[in-house]
Write an enzyme that holds these catalytic residues in place. Structure first.
Site, PDB file in Angstrom:
ATOM      1  CB  ALA A 135      -8.135   7.693   4.813  1.00 26.68           C
ATOM      2  N   GLY A 136     -10.791   8.013   6.828  1.00 33.67           N
ATOM      3  CA  GLY A 136     -11.493   8.859   7.146  1.00 33.67           C
ATOM      4  C   GLY A 136     -13.281   8.351   7.287  1.00 33.67           C
ATOM      5  CE  LYS A 187      -3.292   2.871   2.741  1.00 33.92           C
ATOM      6  NZ  LYS A 187      -3.728   3.206   3.967  1.00 33.92           N
ATOM      7  N   GLY A 212      -7.920   9.162   9.860  1.00 34.04           N
ATOM      8  CA  GLY A 212      -8.157   9.296  11.290  1.00 34.04           C
ATOM      9  C   GLY A 212      -9.284  10.375  11.784  1.00 34.04           C
ATOM     10  CG  ASN A 257      -6.287   1.153  11.513  1.00 35.61           C
ATOM     11  OD1 ASN A 257      -6.714   0.997  12.818  1.00 35.61           O
ATOM     12  ND2 ASN A 257      -5.091   1.188  11.256  1.00 35.61           N
ATOM     13  CB  THR A 258      -8.984   5.524  12.948  1.00 33.40           C
ATOM     14  OG1 THR A 258      -7.691   5.828  12.575  1.00 33.40           O
ATOM     15  CG2 THR A 258      -9.274   6.418  14.251  1.00 33.40           C
TER      16      THR A 258
END
Lengths: 113, 257
Positions: free
Chosen positions: B184-185, B97, B158, B206-207
Site C-alpha cells: 500500500a502506498g 490476505k 492508493g 496495485n494502484t
C-alpha cells in the site's frame, strides 16, 4: 400452518396442511416434491438473494441452487454460495434445495489489491 | 536473487500484484505477466444478479499465479473471517490476505480486529498474510500468532505517497521472523526499490501500476526496481559518512606541490 401457504383457499386448508406435513421433512426428495407441489398450486417462492427479495413463480421456481444459478444466468464455475450463513460446496449445488425465505449470498472474485 | 519463501512455497518474484482498478482484464493480464509476478491478489464481492458479470478468473492463469484473496470490505474480525472462508471455498486454497479496514476514508487497518481474526484463521488452517499499519508491536504479535507474513503499509492505500512509515518498517524488518511485504502506498518504482533496499522481503503494488498511463510498461519498471532493490540489499550496501571520500587516487596529480 395454513398461513405458510398464504392462500385464500380456506376450503382446502386441511389438505394443504396434510400435504405440507408430508413434504416438510428436510430432505432433497421431499423438498423437490414440495417445490413441484408449489408449482402445481401456482404459488411463488421468495428468496432473499444478495440482500434483495426475489420472487419466483410457476416454472421458474428453482428446485436447487444449481437451478437457481441457471435461472439467474450465473456461471456456476465462478460463484460461491452461502445459504443462511452456511457456505455451500460448489460440488453440492445440484443437491442443495432452496426453500422459501432463505437468505442466499452469491459472491465471486473481482479485481482487488 | 534469493528466493522468497512464504509458508511452504517458494517464489522467484518478490513483486506481488493487485488486480483492482485496471481498465480491462486484458491490460491486467498483460501487466501481471510483465511484472513477472507469481502472487496476485483478488477481492470477493456479491454477484450482480441483474447484470452480466465479468469473469476475472478467466484472465488469470492459475497454473502460473497463486491467487491471494483478500478480505477487503471487512470492518471487523467476524466479517473478515466470513470473507476468508468464502474465499477459501471459491479458490480452493487456504491463503488469505487479511485486511480489516473500518475507516472508509483512509482505509487504515484495525490492529486489534486484525489480530483477533488472524488468531482464528491460523487455527482454522489458513495461511494468513495480514495487512497492518507499520506497528512493530502488532507485527510481533501477529508473527507470534503464526501468520505467514506481516504486510505493513508504506502510506494509505492508493495514495502513491511512498514510504512514509520508513522508520517503523525498519524496526519491523529488524525483528521479523516471517517475510515482511511492504504493501500500500508505493507509487513509484523508486519507492519499491527503497523498501527492498531496506530489507523488505517483497512489495505489493496495485494502484501505481493499474492507473499508470501505460500499466504494462509501469509493471516492467516495478519489476526492475524490485529486483534492483533486492540485489542491492543482498549485496550489502556500502556505508555512509559525512565527509567526502575520494573515489579516484589522491596521488599522481599533474602538478608539483
Amino acid at each position: 400452518m395454513a398461513e405458510l401457504f398464504a392462500t385464500e383457499d380456506t376450503e382446502h386448508t386441511e389438505i394443504y396442511i396434510f400435504l405440507f406435513s408430508v413434504f416438510s421433512v428436510n430432505s432433497v426428495a421431499n423438498t423437490n416434491s414440495y417445490i413441484m407441489y408449489l408449482r402445481e398450486l401456482d404459488m411463488t417462492l421468495t428468496l432473499k438473494i444478495n440482500g434483495v427479495e426475489k420472487e419466483f413463480t410457476d416454472d421458474r421456481i428453482p428446485e436447487n441452487l444449481s437451478d437457481l444459478l441457471d435461472d439467474l444466468d450465473i456461471s456456476q464455475a465462478t460463484v460461491v454460495a452461502e445459504i443462511d450463513g452456511r457456505i455451500v460446496d460448489r460440488k453440492s449445488f445440484d443437491r442443495t434445495p432452496v426453500q422459501p425465505g432463505q437468505a442466499i449470498e452469491l459472491v465471486r472474485f473481482v479485481g482487488g489489491g | 536473487m534469493d528466493k522468497l519463501k512464504i509458508a511452504d512455497r517458494e517464489f522467484d518474484s518478490r513483486l506481488l500484484i493487485g488486480t483492482g482498478k485496471y481498465a480491462s482484464n486484458d491490460i491486467m493480464a498483460g501487466a501481471i505477466a510483465a511484472a513477472g509476478a507469481q502472487i496476485v491478489t483478488v477481492a470477493l464481492r456479491r454477484v450482480d444478479i441483474d447484470n452480466e458479470n465479468d469473469d476475472l478468473l478467466a484472465a488469470i492463469d492459475r497454473t502460473k499465479y497463486l491467487l491471494l484473496p483478500n478480505t477487503s470490505g471487512a470492518r471487523d474480525a467476524d466479517e473478515a473471517i466470513r470473507l476468508a472462508r468464502l474465499a477459501r471455498a471459491a479458490s480452493g486454497i487456504n491463503w488469505v490476505k487479511l485486511e480489516v479496514t473500518p475507516d472508509p476514508y483512509y482505509l487504515l487497518p484495525d490492529g486489534s480486529e486484525t489480530l483477533k481474526a488472524a488468531e482464528t484463521l491460523v487455527k482454522d488452517g489458513f495461511v494468513v498474510l495480514p495487512y497492518i499499519n507499520a506497528d512493530p508491536i502488532l507485527a510481533r504479535k501477529l508473527q507470534d500468532a503464526g501468520t505467514a507474513t506481516v504486510m505493513p503499509l508504506a502510506s494509505p492505500i492508493g495514495s502513491n505517497k511512498g514510504l512514509k512509515t520508513r522508520a517503523s518498517i525498519e524496526i519491523i524488518i529488524e525483528q521479523a521472523t516471517v517475510p515482511i511485504v511492504v504493501d500500500a502506498g508505493l507509487g513509484l518504482p523508486s519507492h519499491a526499490a527503497e523498501a527492498m533496499e531496506m530489507g523488505a522481503d517483497a512489495v505489493l503494488v496495485n494502484t501505481a501500476i493499474a492507473t499508470a498511463g501505460d500499466p504494462v510498461r509501469m509493471a516492467i519498471a516495478f519489476k526492475h526496481a524490485t529486483e534492483a532493490g533486492r540485489l542491492a540489499f543482498e549485496s550489502g550496501p556500502a556505508g555512509t559518512g559525512s565527509g567526502a571520500v575520494a573515489s579516484s587516487p589522491l596521488t599522481g596529480f599533474l602538478r608539483n606541490d
